[in-house]
Enzyme design. Structure first.
Site, PDB file in Angstrom:
ATOM      1  N   CYS A   2       1.183  -1.168  -0.251  1.00 28.90           N
ATOM      2  CA  CYS A   2      -0.298   0.164   0.081  1.00 28.90           C
ATOM      3  C   CYS A   2       0.979   1.535  -0.170  1.00 28.90           C
ATOM      4  O   CYS A   2       1.770   1.462   0.266  1.00 28.90           O
ATOM      5  CB  CYS A   2      -1.219   0.028   1.208  1.00 28.90           C
ATOM      6  SG  CYS A   2      -1.391  -1.575   1.593  1.00 28.90           S
ATOM      7  N   ARG A  27       4.759   0.453  -6.659  1.00 22.70           N
ATOM      8  CA  ARG A  27       5.338  -0.151  -5.558  1.00 22.70           C
ATOM      9  C   ARG A  27       3.556  -1.008  -5.795  1.00 22.70           C
ATOM     10  O   ARG A  27       3.873  -2.313  -4.909  1.00 22.70           O
ATOM     11  CB  ARG A  27       4.322   0.854  -4.460  1.00 22.70           C
ATOM     12  CG  ARG A  27       5.203   1.042  -3.735  1.00 22.70           C
ATOM     13  CD  ARG A  27       4.833   2.485  -2.156  1.00 22.70           C
ATOM     14  NE  ARG A  27       3.572   1.826  -1.304  1.00 22.70           N
ATOM     15  CZ  ARG A  27       5.531   2.137  -0.159  1.00 22.70           C
ATOM     16  NH1 ARG A  27       6.713   2.099  -0.254  1.00 22.70           N
ATOM     17  NH2 ARG A  27       4.890   0.750   0.631  1.00 22.70           N
ATOM     18  N   TRP A  75      -3.531  -2.067  -1.580  1.00 25.66           N
ATOM     19  CA  TRP A  75      -2.862  -3.544  -1.924  1.00 25.66           C
ATOM     20  C   TRP A  75      -2.919  -4.683  -1.011  1.00 25.66           C
ATOM     21  O   TRP A  75      -3.130  -4.589   0.177  1.00 25.66           O
ATOM     22  CB  TRP A  75      -1.045  -3.802  -2.003  1.00 25.66           C
ATOM     23  CG  TRP A  75      -0.878  -5.529  -2.056  1.00 25.66           C
ATOM     24  CD1 TRP A  75       0.027  -6.011  -1.581  1.00 25.66           C
ATOM     25  CD2 TRP A  75       0.304  -5.956  -3.171  1.00 25.66           C
ATOM     26  NE1 TRP A  75       0.332  -7.413  -1.478  1.00 25.66           N
ATOM     27  CE2 TRP A  75       0.253  -7.460  -3.361  1.00 25.66           C
ATOM     28  CE3 TRP A  75      -0.053  -5.593  -4.583  1.00 25.66           C
ATOM     29  CZ2 TRP A  75       0.399  -8.028  -3.858  1.00 25.66           C
ATOM     30  CZ3 TRP A  75       0.206  -6.215  -6.140  1.00 25.66           C
ATOM     31  CH2 TRP A  75       0.493  -8.011  -5.121  1.00 25.66           C
ATOM     32  N   ASN A 101      -0.894   1.461   5.592  1.00 23.55           N
ATOM     33  CA  ASN A 101      -0.397   0.249   4.806  1.00 23.55           C
ATOM     34  C   ASN A 101       0.583  -0.664   6.019  1.00 23.55           C
ATOM     35  O   ASN A 101       1.427   0.196   7.653  1.00 23.55           O
ATOM     36  CB  ASN A 101       1.137   1.351   4.793  1.00 23.55           C
ATOM     37  CG  ASN A 101       1.808   0.364   3.484  1.00 23.55           C
ATOM     38  OD1 ASN A 101       1.255  -0.707   3.357  1.00 23.55           O
ATOM     39  ND2 ASN A 101       2.931   0.960   3.815  1.00 23.55           N
ATOM     40  N   GLY A 102       0.569  -1.659   6.543  1.00 23.11           N
ATOM     41  CA  GLY A 102       0.301  -2.854   7.394  1.00 23.11           C
ATOM     42  C   GLY A 102      -0.484  -4.225   6.911  1.00 23.11           C
ATOM     43  O   GLY A 102      -1.099  -4.070   6.449  1.00 23.11           O
ATOM     44  N   GLU A 481      16.509 -24.357  -8.380  1.00 24.19           N
ATOM     45  CA  GLU A 481      16.420 -22.611  -7.732  1.00 24.19           C
ATOM     46  C   GLU A 481      17.102 -21.277  -8.156  1.00 24.19           C
ATOM     47  O   GLU A 481      17.442 -20.898  -9.097  1.00 24.19           O
ATOM     48  CB  GLU A 481      15.179 -22.421  -6.577  1.00 24.19           C
ATOM     49  CG  GLU A 481      14.695 -20.331  -5.547  1.00 24.19           C
ATOM     50  CD  GLU A 481      14.719 -19.992  -7.409  1.00 24.19           C
ATOM     51  OE1 GLU A 481      13.486 -20.606  -7.915  1.00 24.19           O
ATOM     52  OE2 GLU A 481      14.300 -19.551  -7.551  1.00 24.19           O
ATOM     53  N   LYS A 485      17.233 -19.024 -11.521  1.00 19.91           N
ATOM     54  CA  LYS A 485      17.806 -17.773 -10.803  1.00 19.91           C
ATOM     55  C   LYS A 485      18.804 -16.916 -11.316  1.00 19.91           C
ATOM     56  O   LYS A 485      19.140 -16.211 -12.799  1.00 19.91           O
ATOM     57  CB  LYS A 485      18.004 -17.096  -9.447  1.00 19.91           C
ATOM     58  CG  LYS A 485      17.627 -15.942  -8.215  1.00 19.91           C
ATOM     59  CD  LYS A 485      16.651 -16.087  -8.092  1.00 19.91           C
ATOM     60  CE  LYS A 485      15.277 -16.199  -8.994  1.00 19.91           C
ATOM     61  NZ  LYS A 485      13.341 -16.348  -8.904  1.00 19.91           N
ATOM     62  N   GLU A 488      17.926 -17.445 -15.578  1.00 15.05           N
ATOM     63  CA  GLU A 488      17.298 -16.196 -16.140  1.00 15.05           C
ATOM     64  C   GLU A 488      17.496 -14.713 -16.298  1.00 15.05           C
ATOM     65  O   GLU A 488      17.202 -14.101 -16.936  1.00 15.05           O
ATOM     66  CB  GLU A 488      15.781 -16.432 -15.407  1.00 15.05           C
ATOM     67  CG  GLU A 488      15.742 -15.804 -14.050  1.00 15.05           C
ATOM     68  CD  GLU A 488      14.337 -16.129 -13.273  1.00 15.05           C
ATOM     69  OE1 GLU A 488      13.197 -15.593 -14.345  1.00 15.05           O
ATOM     70  OE2 GLU A 488      14.586 -16.723 -12.351  1.00 15.05           O
ATOM     71  N   HIS A 504      25.942 -40.167 -13.387  1.00 15.94           N
ATOM     72  CA  HIS A 504      25.099 -40.744 -14.765  1.00 15.94           C
ATOM     73  C   HIS A 504      25.112 -39.943 -16.198  1.00 15.94           C
ATOM     74  O   HIS A 504      24.514 -40.360 -16.808  1.00 15.94           O
ATOM     75  CB  HIS A 504      23.588 -41.478 -14.247  1.00 15.94           C
ATOM     76  CG  HIS A 504      24.179 -42.265 -13.255  1.00 15.94           C
ATOM     77  ND1 HIS A 504      23.795 -43.657 -13.218  1.00 15.94           N
ATOM     78  CD2 HIS A 504      23.294 -41.996 -11.687  1.00 15.94           C
ATOM     79  CE1 HIS A 504      23.914 -43.953 -11.828  1.00 15.94           C
ATOM     80  NE2 HIS A 504      23.723 -43.270 -11.296  1.00 15.94           N
ATOM     81  N   LYS A 603       6.829 -10.957 -16.032  1.00  9.36           N
ATOM     82  CA  LYS A 603       6.229 -11.544 -14.620  1.00  9.36           C
ATOM     83  C   LYS A 603       5.385 -12.324 -13.996  1.00  9.36           C
ATOM     84  O   LYS A 603       5.508 -12.852 -13.484  1.00  9.36           O
ATOM     85  CB  LYS A 603       6.075 -10.265 -13.899  1.00  9.36           C
ATOM     86  CG  LYS A 603       6.045 -10.279 -12.192  1.00  9.36           C
ATOM     87  CD  LYS A 603       7.499 -10.617 -11.635  1.00  9.36           C
ATOM     88  CE  LYS A 603       6.866 -11.027 -10.207  1.00  9.36           C
ATOM     89  NZ  LYS A 603       8.136 -11.839  -9.474  1.00  9.36           N
TER      90      LYS A 603
HETATM   91  O1  M6R Z   1       3.260 -16.124 -10.135  1.00 12.79           O
HETATM   92  P1  M6R Z   1       4.015 -17.189 -10.699  1.00 12.79           P
HETATM   93  O2  M6R Z   1       4.607 -18.202  -8.864  1.00 12.79           O
HETATM   94  O3  M6R Z   1       3.125 -18.339 -10.913  1.00 12.79           O
HETATM   95  O4  M6R Z   1       5.472 -18.248 -11.438  1.00 12.79           O
HETATM   96  C1  M6R Z   1       5.502 -18.520 -11.633  1.00 12.79           C
HETATM   97  C2  M6R Z   1       7.015 -18.654 -12.919  1.00 12.79           C
HETATM   98  O5  M6R Z   1       6.713 -18.126 -13.830  1.00 12.79           O
HETATM   99  C3  M6R Z   1       8.228 -17.556 -12.132  1.00 12.79           C
HETATM  100  O6  M6R Z   1       8.408 -18.414 -10.758  1.00 12.79           O
HETATM  101  C4  M6R Z   1       9.492 -17.447 -12.612  1.00 12.79           C
HETATM  102  O7  M6R Z   1       9.577 -18.754 -13.306  1.00 12.79           O
HETATM  103  C5  M6R Z   1      10.066 -16.330 -11.730  1.00 12.79           C
HETATM  104  N1  M6R Z   1      10.633 -16.141 -13.026  1.00 12.79           N
HETATM  105  C6  M6R Z   1      11.532 -17.313 -11.620  1.00 12.79           C
HETATM  106  O8  M6R Z   1      12.720 -16.132 -11.067  1.00 12.79           O
END
Ligand code: M6R
Length: 608
Positions: A2, A27, A75, A101-102, A481, A485, A488, A504, A603
Site C-alpha cells: 500500500c 509499489r 494492495w 499500510n501494513g 532454484e 535464478k 534467467e 550418470h 512477470k
Molecule cells: O506467479 P507464479 O509464481 O505462478 O510464477 C511462476 C513462474 O513463472 C515464476 O516463478 C518464474 O519462474 C520466475 N521468473 C522465476 O524467477
C-alpha cells in the site's frame, strides 16, 4: 504494498494527493482513495482499479474541496480488491478517517470486541478496526487518542488519521512500515516513501517505530508513543527519483532481496497462535486430514521449486506421500487425483495460466484445493477452495526472490498445520519447528549483513560459460532454484542437478574452468556431496561450497565457501538461497543485463 500520502496546507489537497499517489504507483496496488476535510466534514472518495478511475471520479481532485487530506493506494491483504475494502475507512460516526499500510495482527479479536460494543463493519479489512478504535478511544485530543490506539493494536502499520474535531490537523504514525515526512514553506506532507515527497523537499524526517507526527498548515510536531513532544533530525536526500523509487537500490531485484526478512515476518505473523498454527478461514477437521491418502503440489518455475522443498516439509509432518508436479505436465497427464487428496497450487502472481488450469483439473476430479499465493484476489485465490496469502508485498522484478522464500515459509506453516491436525506430529516436534520458523526472519536478516564477499565472488565468476549447482535431498531442490535464478537474469547456461546423478551423464561436461556450486546443508548427506565435489574438482572444476558447517576437509576441497546461518534442515532452503540470489544478481549486473526485465520473460505468465 500500500501507499500513503497526506497533505496539510493552504492549497487544494486532492490534486496534490492524486499526484503523490501517482508517484507511489510503482509499489503496486489494486484500488485507491482519498479523504479530504471540507468545512469540518470528511469527504471520502475511493474505488477499485487504477488511479485514473479515482481521478475521473473526482474530476482530477477538483470535486473534493479542502486543504487537509490523506490518500491511499491499496494492495489487498485482508479482503479482496473492491470499492468497499479500499481506503480511507470511516469510523462509525464518520468523524475520523484512516488510511493504513501494513497488517493488524489482532484485528479479529479487536473486531469481535468492537462488535460487542455496537460497532458495525462495512468492509473485510483489518484497517476498519483502527477507524472504529480511534472513535472508541477518542479523548478529544487526536494525538492522545492515537497514542491510546497504539496501546491496543499489534502488527505492522503506517497510519494517517483525520478528525473532524481538529479539521486543520493530520496525524500519522508508523511501526514496521515506512513513513516519511517533509515540509515546504506553506505545508506539511507525509508519504510511504521518499519519491512521492521529492517535488516538495529533499529534507525528510524518517519516522521511527511508534513516533507520531501532527501536521497543521505551516507546522510539524513530533511525539513519542506517550504523546510527549520529541525532536527529530533531518535526513537530506541526494538520490535521483528513479533510484528513490527503488528505495535507493539500483534494481528492484536487489530491493526485494533485502525486503525478505520483513516479508518472511509478514508470512508468519498472525498464523502462529500459541503452540499451534492457524489460518483465518481454513478449518480442516482432524478426521479429514487424517483420512488424506496424499498431497499434490502443482506450480511453475520457482514456485515449483518451492513445492519440491514443500514435499520434504509435508512428508515429514503428515507422513503421507507428496507428489510435486510442474503444472503444465499435471494438467495433461490424466493425474490420479480424488477427494481423498489435497491439491496445493503455489503461485506468486496467482494468475499463471498452467497453474490455474491444473487447479481446475484437480477440482474437476474432486480434490480439495488450497492456493498459496501472494496477490490477493487473484484468479487462483478466487478459484481454490481455500487460500493462504504469503503477504510478501508486490514483487516487481521478473526474477522472484521474496515471492519464493515466503512460499517456502508458507509451505512449512502448512506442513506443521497438517501434522498437528492429523495428530501425526508430536507437540514437541511441532514446538521445535515453530520455534525455528519464528527465528527465520532474523536469520535471513543476518544473511544480508555482509554481502561484499558474494559480490566479489560474482566479480570473479561473471564470465563463466556453464555453472552447475549440485545438492542432495532438499539441497537438490534449492540447487534447481539457484540455477534458474542465475540463468534467467544472466543468460549463462546453468543446471541444477542431484549430486548423485552427475556420474550418470552430466559429469562428462565438467572440464577445466567449469564452475560447480555444491550445497551442503543436510548433515546426513554432507559426506556424499563432499565426495561428488571431489569428483568434479579432479576433473578441473572450480568449486564453491554453500554450507552452515565449515570444516577442514571441505575447506581444503572448495575454492570458495559461502557460510550461511544454521537452522532446522527443513528451513535452511530459505537461507541457502539468499546468497545465491545475490550471486545471480551481481553476475547479471557485471554482464550488463537488464536485471529486472530479462529478455523473453514476463512477470506473470498468463498464457499457456
Ligand atoms: O506467479 P507464479 O509464481 O505462478 O510464477 C511462476 C513462474 O513463472 C515464476 O516463478 C518464474 O519462474 C520466475 N521468473 C522465476 O524467477
Amino acid at each position: 504494498m500500500c501507499g500513503i500520502i497526506g497533505y496539510a496546507g493552504a492549497k487544494q489537497a486532492a490534486p496534490i494527493l492524486l499526484k503523490g499517489l501517482e508517484t507511489l504507483e510503482y509499489r503496486g496496488y489494486d484500488s485507491a482513495g482519498m479523504a479530504v476535510m471540507s468545512d469540518g466534514v470528511i469527504n471520502i472518495q475511493k474505488c477499485r482499479g487504477r488511479l485514473a478511475a479515482l481521478a475521473e471520479k473526482t474530476d482530477h481532485g477538483q470535486s473534493m474541496q479542502g486543504s487537509v487530506g490523506i490518500g491511499h493506494t491499496r494492495w489487498a491483504t485482508h479482503g479482496e480488491p473492491s470499492d468497499k475494502n479500499s481506503h480511507p475507512h470511516f469510523s462509525q460516526n464518520e468523524q475520523f478517517a484512516v488510511v493504513h499500510n501494513g497488517i493488524i495482527e489482532n484485528y479479529q479479536e479487536l473486531k469481535e470486541r468492537l462488535e460487542r460494543y455496537g460497532y458495525t463493519f462495512q468492509s473485510e479489512t483489518d484497517t476498519e478496526v483502527i477507524a472504529h478504535l480511534v472513535e472508541y478511544c477518542d479523548c478529544g485530543d487526536l494525538i492522545r487518542t492515537v497514542s491510546k490506539v497504539l496501546q491496543r493494536i499489534e502488527g505492522s502499520y503506517a497510519l494517517g488519521v483525520l478528525s473532524t474535531r481538529e479539521p486543520e490537523c493530520l496525524v500519522a504514525v508508523r511501526k514496521d512500515s515506512p513513513l516519511v515526512v517533509c515540509r515546504d514553506d506553506e505545508a506539511g506532507y507525509i508519504a510511504s516513501d521518499i519519491p512521492a515527497l521529492l517535488p516538495y523537499s529533499r529534507d525528510m524526517y524518517l519516522m521511527e517505530d511508534n513516533e507520531i507526527v501532527a501536521l497543521t498548515p505551516g507546522k510539524i510536531n513530533f511525539y513519542n508513543i506517550d504523546a510527549r513532544p520529541i525532536e527529530k533530525e533531518i535526513y537530506h536526500v541526494d538520490w535521483d527519483v528513479s533510484a528513490a523509487e527503488k528505495g535507493g537500490y539500483e534494481h528492484f531485484m536487489l530491493k526485494e532481496i533485502y525486503e525478505q526478512p520483513q516479508a518472511l515476518q509478514s508470512t508468519i505473523q498472525s498464523r502462529i497462535r500459541g503452540d499451534r498454527i492457524q489460518f483465518d478461514g481454513i478449518d480442516y477437521t482432524s478426521s479429514w486430514v487424517e483420512q488424506l491418502t496424499g498431497v499434490h503440489i502443482i506450480a511453475c518455475g520457482s514456485a515449483y521449486h518451492a513445492g519440491l522443498v514443500g514435499r520434504y516439509m509435508i512428508e515429514t509432518t503428515l507422513q503421507r506421500p507428496v507428489n510435486v508436479e510442474i503444472a503444465s505436465e499435471f494438467r495433461y497427464r490424466n493425474p490420479i487425483v480424488d477427494e481423498r487428496q489435497l491439491v496445493i497450487a503455489v503461485s506468486q502472481s496467482g494468475e499463471t495460466a498452467d497453474t490455474l488450469a491444473a487447479l481446475r483439473e484437480a477440482k474437476r476430479r474432486g480434490a480439495r484445493t488450497l492456493a498459496i499465493v501472494n496477490v490477493v484476489g487473484s484468479s487462483l485465490a478466487r478459484e481454490a477452495h481455500d487460500v493462504i496469502y504469503t503477504w510478501a508485498g508486490p514483487e516487481i522484478s521478473v526474477a522472484t526472490t521474496k515471492g519464493y522464500t515466503t512460499q517456502l515459509l508458507a509451505l512449512e506453516l502448512v506442513a506443521v498445520y497438517l501434522g498437528q491436525q492429523s495428530g501425526r506430529l508430536s507437540q514437541s516436534a511441532a514446538d521445535a519447528l515453530i520455534e525455528a520458523i519464528c527465528a527465520v526472519p532474523e536469520l535471513a536478516q543476518s544473511a544480508l549483513v555482509d554481502i561484499a564477499p558474494i559480490q566479489q565472488m560474482a566479480a570473479r565468476h561473471f564470465n563463466a560459460k556453464d555453472v552447475f549447482y549440485i545438492g542432495r535431498g532438499i539441497d537438490y531442490a534449492s540447487s534447481q532454484e539457484a540455477s534458474l535464478k542465475l540463468k534467467e537474469i544472466s543468460y549463462i547456461h546453468s543446471e541444477g542437478i542431484a549430486a548423485g546423478e552427475l556420474k550418470h551423464g552430466t559429469i562428462s561436461l565438467i572440464e577445466d574452468g567449469s564452475l560447480v556450486i555444491g550445497l551442503l546443508t543436510q548433515p546426513k548427506l554432507r559426506e556424499k556431496v563432499i565426495s561428488n565435489l571431489a569428483e568434479v574438482k579432479t576433473r578441473g572444476a572450480t568449486v564453491i561450497a554453500v554450507t552452515s558447517m565449515e570444516d577442514a576437509k571441505l575447506n581444503a576441497l572448495a575454492d570458495e565457501v559461502i557460510l550461511i546461518p544454521e537452522t532446522n534442515p527443513l528451513l535452511i532452503p530459505v537461507l541457502s538461497v539468499i546468497p545465491l540470489q545475490l550471486f545471480a544478481y551481481y553476475i547479471s549486473v557485471y554482464n550488463g543485463r537488464d536485471v529486472d526485465k530479462p529478455r523473453n520473460l514476463a512477470k506473470s505468465v498468463t498464457v499457456e
